[in-house]
Design an enzyme around this catalytic site. Structure first.
Site, PDB file in Angstrom:
ATOM      1  N   PRO A   2     -46.975 -52.398  24.086  1.00  0.00           N
ATOM      2  CA  PRO A   2     -47.246 -51.176  23.351  1.00  0.00           C
ATOM      3  C   PRO A   2     -46.217 -50.079  23.232  1.00  0.00           C
ATOM      4  O   PRO A   2     -46.573 -48.960  23.485  1.00  0.00           O
ATOM      5  CB  PRO A   2     -48.386 -50.595  24.169  1.00  0.00           C
ATOM      6  CG  PRO A   2     -48.138 -51.084  25.544  1.00  0.00           C
ATOM      7  CD  PRO A   2     -47.280 -52.259  25.439  1.00  0.00           C
ATOM      8  N   GLU A   3     -45.041 -50.239  22.813  1.00  0.00           N
ATOM      9  CA  GLU A   3     -44.275 -49.053  22.437  1.00  0.00           C
ATOM     10  C   GLU A   3     -44.322 -48.969  20.911  1.00  0.00           C
ATOM     11  O   GLU A   3     -44.944 -49.820  20.282  1.00  0.00           O
ATOM     12  CB  GLU A   3     -42.839 -49.133  22.976  1.00  0.00           C
ATOM     13  CG  GLU A   3     -42.817 -49.183  24.505  1.00  0.00           C
ATOM     14  CD  GLU A   3     -41.428 -49.280  25.102  1.00  0.00           C
ATOM     15  OE1 GLU A   3     -40.537 -48.570  24.623  1.00  0.00           O
ATOM     16  OE2 GLU A   3     -41.239 -50.059  26.037  1.00  0.00           O
ATOM     17  N   HIS A  93     -61.302 -61.307  29.104  1.00  0.00           N
ATOM     18  CA  HIS A  93     -60.778 -59.941  28.927  1.00  0.00           C
ATOM     19  C   HIS A  93     -61.049 -59.365  27.542  1.00  0.00           C
ATOM     20  O   HIS A  93     -60.357 -58.449  27.117  1.00  0.00           O
ATOM     21  CB  HIS A  93     -59.277 -59.870  29.227  1.00  0.00           C
ATOM     22  CG  HIS A  93     -58.917 -60.451  30.555  1.00  0.00           C
ATOM     23  ND1 HIS A  93     -59.452 -60.000  31.740  1.00  0.00           N
ATOM     24  CD2 HIS A  93     -58.090 -61.483  30.889  1.00  0.00           C
ATOM     25  CE1 HIS A  93     -58.965 -60.710  32.730  1.00  0.00           C
ATOM     26  NE2 HIS A  93     -58.142 -61.617  32.249  1.00  0.00           N
ATOM     27  N   ARG A 112     -55.833 -55.370  31.762  1.00  0.00           N
ATOM     28  CA  ARG A 112     -55.905 -54.339  32.797  1.00  0.00           C
ATOM     29  C   ARG A 112     -56.917 -53.241  32.497  1.00  0.00           C
ATOM     30  O   ARG A 112     -57.083 -52.335  33.303  1.00  0.00           O
ATOM     31  CB  ARG A 112     -54.504 -53.753  33.016  1.00  0.00           C
ATOM     32  CG  ARG A 112     -53.586 -54.777  33.660  1.00  0.00           C
ATOM     33  CD  ARG A 112     -52.160 -54.319  33.678  1.00  0.00           C
ATOM     34  NE  ARG A 112     -51.932 -53.291  34.667  1.00  0.00           N
ATOM     35  CZ  ARG A 112     -50.729 -52.768  34.901  1.00  0.00           C
ATOM     36  NH1 ARG A 112     -49.688 -53.190  34.202  1.00  0.00           N
ATOM     37  NH2 ARG A 112     -50.582 -51.848  35.802  1.00  0.00           N
TER      38      ARG A 112
END
Length: 284
Positions: A2-3, A93, A112
């Site tokens: 995620p950038e 997930h 996460r």
DNA sequence: GGCAGTGTTACCTC
DNA sequence: AGAGGTAACACTGC
């Protein structure tokens, strides 16, 4: 994942797949992903009947433009979207599922569980924490050099953590900040106000260059995941320091060193990026 | 078993 | 109040 370049890649991919689709149901398996005032049952019920009109991006945030609502989505460390047929079994997930009227799902996965989604009335996108104080877009002309110079001049903080704050400029994360500082030959621990005007100009340009190139490459793929949306980037072949510990600097051959800066792993060439030189001492 | 990890923010302390 | 440092969130892979 995620950038800015990865989020932009996801945005473009998602837009192609689900623009114009209508949500007919939402399943929330991990409620803490949903932040803000509108929660679980309301989150689901309010979205039913909404069409996905557009998907925009600001920094690392995705902005879903629905018929009656906006949804701010941040992938944090490992959030991913994928589009599947509704009858396909859920992968491990999977935390949020948006059922679409055409028999497909838009699914959010996050190992996460750090990612966040916030539903707000249209037009209130920038009341969301994080977007309220976000800096200019580095790949558009809103990233003004004069403004950048002015802010750096008044900050004593080390340049790397300052750039990671998203307030001076949006979209940089640990990978691209290391790359931009390397390209500008600036040590990540240099106090921001100690940078010479030339260095600030170089850094400004390096941030723009690194991010633009990464967007063109479709972002960076660090760990290989099974194809979730946007995980097809190729910028990793253009990285110079990130993840290159002990490899020779592409500029001078000195082995790249990994240090800790503001709790983040930080990659530098100790020869090209000096902490203290005659040129970089604070002006008297 | 231990630790690091593409990120942000709540919670300190100064 | 503003600034800056640290822990927490949660899980996997090395």
């Amino acid at each position: 994942m995620p950038e800015l370049p990865e989020v932009e890649t996801v945005r473009q991919g998602l837009l192609k797949l689900v623009k114009g689709s209508t949500i007919i149901g939402v399943d929330v398996y991990w409620d803490r992903i949903i932040s803000g005032e509108i929660h679980s049952e309301d989150f689901a019920s309010q979205l039913i009947g909404n069409r996905i009109i557009d998907i925009n991006r600001r920094g690392k945030y995705l902005l879903f433009n629905f018929s009656h609502w906006s949804m701010i989505s941040h992938l944090r460390m490992e959030g991913k979207y994928e589009v599947s047929e509704t009858n396909e079994p859920l992968k491990k997930h999977t935390h949020i599922v948006f059922h679409l009227s055409d028999g497909r799902d838009l699914r959010y996965l996050d190992v996460r569980k750090f990612g966040r989604m916030t539903l707000v009335p249209k037009g209130e996108e920038f009341t969301v924490a994080g977007l309220k104080t976000i800096g200019p877009e580095p790949i558009s002309e809103t990233f003004d050099l004069t403004f950048f110079k002015k802010i750096l001049k008044q900050k004593s903080r080390a340049i790397k953590p300052l750039l990671l704050e998203q307030k001076v400029v949006a979209g940089l994360g640990n990978i691209y900040v290391d790359e931009a500082l390397f390209e500008a030959e600036i040590h990540p621990l240099r106090p921001a106000h100690s940078l010479r005007p030339k260095e600030v100009e170089q850094l400004h340009q390096s941030i723009i260059d690194v991010l633009r190139k990464a967007v063109l490459a479709g972002g960076t793929t660090i760990r290989s995941y099974k194809h979730a949306l946007g995980k097809v980037g190729n910028f990793q072949v253009e990285l110079h320091v990130y993840g290159k510990t002990n490899e020779p600097c592409t500029n001078c051959g000195t082995p790249i060193k990994k240090i800790k800066v503001a709790q983040r792993g930080t990659h530098i060439c100790t020869n090209c990026q000096k902490l203290t030189t005659k040129n970089s001492l604070p002006r008297s």
